[in-house]
Write a protein that holds these residues in place. Sequence first.
Motif, short mmCIF file in Angstrom:
data_model
loop_
_atom_site.label_atom_id
_atom_site.label_comp_id
_atom_site.label_asym_id
_atom_site.label_seq_id
_atom_site.Cartn_x
_atom_site.Cartn_y
_atom_site.Cartn_z
N ALA A 157 0.98 -1.46 0.22
CA ALA A 157 -0.02 -0.03 0.05
C ALA A 157 0.66 1.19 0.27
CB ALA A 157 -1.03 0.12 1.30
N ASP A 158 1.92 1.62 0.59
CA ASP A 158 2.65 2.60 0.69
C ASP A 158 3.82 1.95 0.05
OD1 ASP A 158 0.97 3.67 2.79
OD2 ASP A 158 2.34 2.36 4.35
N GLU A 159 4.51 1.74 -0.91
CA GLU A 159 5.29 1.65 -1.82
C GLU A 159 4.97 1.98 -3.68
OE1 GLU A 159 7.90 -0.39 -1.42
OE2 GLU A 159 6.73 -1.25 0.63
N GLU A 160 6.10 2.73 -3.71
CA GLU A 160 6.42 3.05 -5.18
C GLU A 160 6.55 2.10 -6.59
OE1 GLU A 160 8.58 7.12 -5.92
OE2 GLU A 160 9.60 5.52 -6.37
N TRP A 161 5.53 2.47 -7.34
CA TRP A 161 5.35 1.63 -7.70
C TRP A 161 6.42 1.75 -8.95
CZ3 TRP A 161 3.30 -3.17 -7.77
CH2 TRP A 161 2.27 -3.46 -6.87
N VAL A 162 6.38 1.18 -10.24
CA VAL A 162 7.11 1.01 -11.69
C VAL A 162 5.69 0.49 -12.59
CG1 VAL A 162 8.92 0.24 -13.54
CG2 VAL A 162 9.55 0.30 -11.29
N SER A 163 5.35 1.40 -13.70
CA SER A 163 4.53 0.33 -14.45
C SER A 163 4.58 0.82 -15.71
CB SER A 163 3.19 1.55 -14.10
OG SER A 163 1.91 1.35 -14.43
N TRP A 164 3.65 0.18 -16.37
CA TRP A 164 3.56 0.79 -17.90
C TRP A 164 3.30 1.99 -18.11
CZ3 TRP A 164 2.70 -3.93 -15.48
CH2 TRP A 164 3.27 -5.25 -15.73
N PRO A 165 3.28 2.01 -19.17
CA PRO A 165 3.13 3.55 -19.81
C PRO A 165 1.55 3.98 -19.35
CG PRO A 165 4.41 2.99 -21.05
CD PRO A 165 4.11 1.89 -20.12
N GLU A 166 0.83 4.74 -19.21
CA GLU A 166 -0.22 4.75 -19.19
C GLU A 166 -1.64 5.00 -20.11
OE1 GLU A 166 -1.97 9.24 -17.23
OE2 GLU A 166 -0.15 9.06 -16.28
N GLY A 167 -2.43 3.87 -20.59
CA GLY A 167 -3.09 3.63 -21.21
C GLY A 167 -3.06 2.33 -22.52
N GLU A 168 -1.59 1.62 -21.47
CA GLU A 168 -2.01 0.70 -22.15
C GLU A 168 -2.58 -0.78 -21.14
OE1 GLU A 168 1.20 -0.77 -23.29
OE2 GLU A 168 1.59 0.87 -24.50
N PHE A 169 -2.39 -1.75 -21.24
CA PHE A 169 -3.41 -2.73 -20.71
C PHE A 169 -2.70 -2.85 -19.13
CE2 PHE A 169 -4.80 -6.80 -19.64
CZ PHE A 169 -6.04 -6.88 -20.22
N CYS A 170 -1.62 -3.36 -19.08
CA CYS A 170 -1.07 -3.50 -17.75
C CYS A 170 -1.02 -2.75 -16.92
CB CYS A 170 0.37 -4.26 -18.09
SG CYS A 170 0.19 -6.14 -18.86
N HIS A 171 -0.81 -1.38 -16.88
CA HIS A 171 -0.97 -0.20 -16.21
C HIS A 171 -2.29 -0.03 -16.08
CE1 HIS A 171 -0.74 3.15 -14.25
NE2 HIS A 171 -1.61 4.48 -15.35
N ASP A 172 -3.56 -0.03 -16.90
CA ASP A 172 -5.23 -0.14 -16.19
C ASP A 172 -5.54 -1.07 -15.23
OD1 ASP A 172 -5.68 1.65 -18.25
OD2 ASP A 172 -5.85 0.61 -19.70
N TRP A 173 -4.73 -2.71 -15.84
CA TRP A 173 -4.30 -4.26 -14.71
C TRP A 173 -4.00 -3.35 -13.40
CZ3 TRP A 173 -1.12 -6.74 -11.35
CH2 TRP A 173 -1.85 -7.38 -11.71
N LEU A 174 -2.77 -2.68 -13.74
CA LEU A 174 -2.23 -2.72 -12.57
C LEU A 174 -3.44 -1.69 -11.63
CD1 LEU A 174 -0.21 -2.50 -10.01
CD2 LEU A 174 1.09 -1.09 -11.32
#
Length: 166
Positions: A124-141
């Motif tokens: 909950a308090d962690e900083e994430w590395v994510s796929w770019p906004e609009g990518e399927f995996c980003h939306d899933w996360l």
Amino acid sequence: ARILSQVQMAQADIEAQRGRVVGEVRLAGFPTAARGLFPGALAALRAGHPELRVRTTELEPEPGVRAVLRGDADLAIVLDWSNKRAPVPGGLERAHLFDDTADVALPAGHPLAGREAVDLVDFADEEWVSWPEGEFCHDWLMFTLRSQGIEPRIGHFAGEHHTQLA
């Protein structure tokens, strides 16, 4: 007479192929499916059906479905969230292949590293590395964390798994 002759030749060719797997099949798949599933499937198809031509294209889920709808692909391997089902457009069918467990990569020295399993609330308090906004995996996360009451803090965006891990 020439047209009828060509039709008869085509029918004879079809009859000669009866019971054999021949022709071309076009597959689309999201990047990790293309990397993880296609090589083995292609090898098996080549071994079992040497006259079948298989063409593959790496496409994200939504463009993959559109490719099938347009007739540019015969089959698309797509992601479907267990917590938010993707709609299936008319004229297409869904076939479940398998469930894929999400992995979380952590630095070796992280307090949660080495655990066999973790809960999303642990991050909950962690900083994430994510796929770019609009990518399927980003939306899933984003959807998955928010559905657990976690507002994700995205510190870094990277479109490639190797970059994310680095």
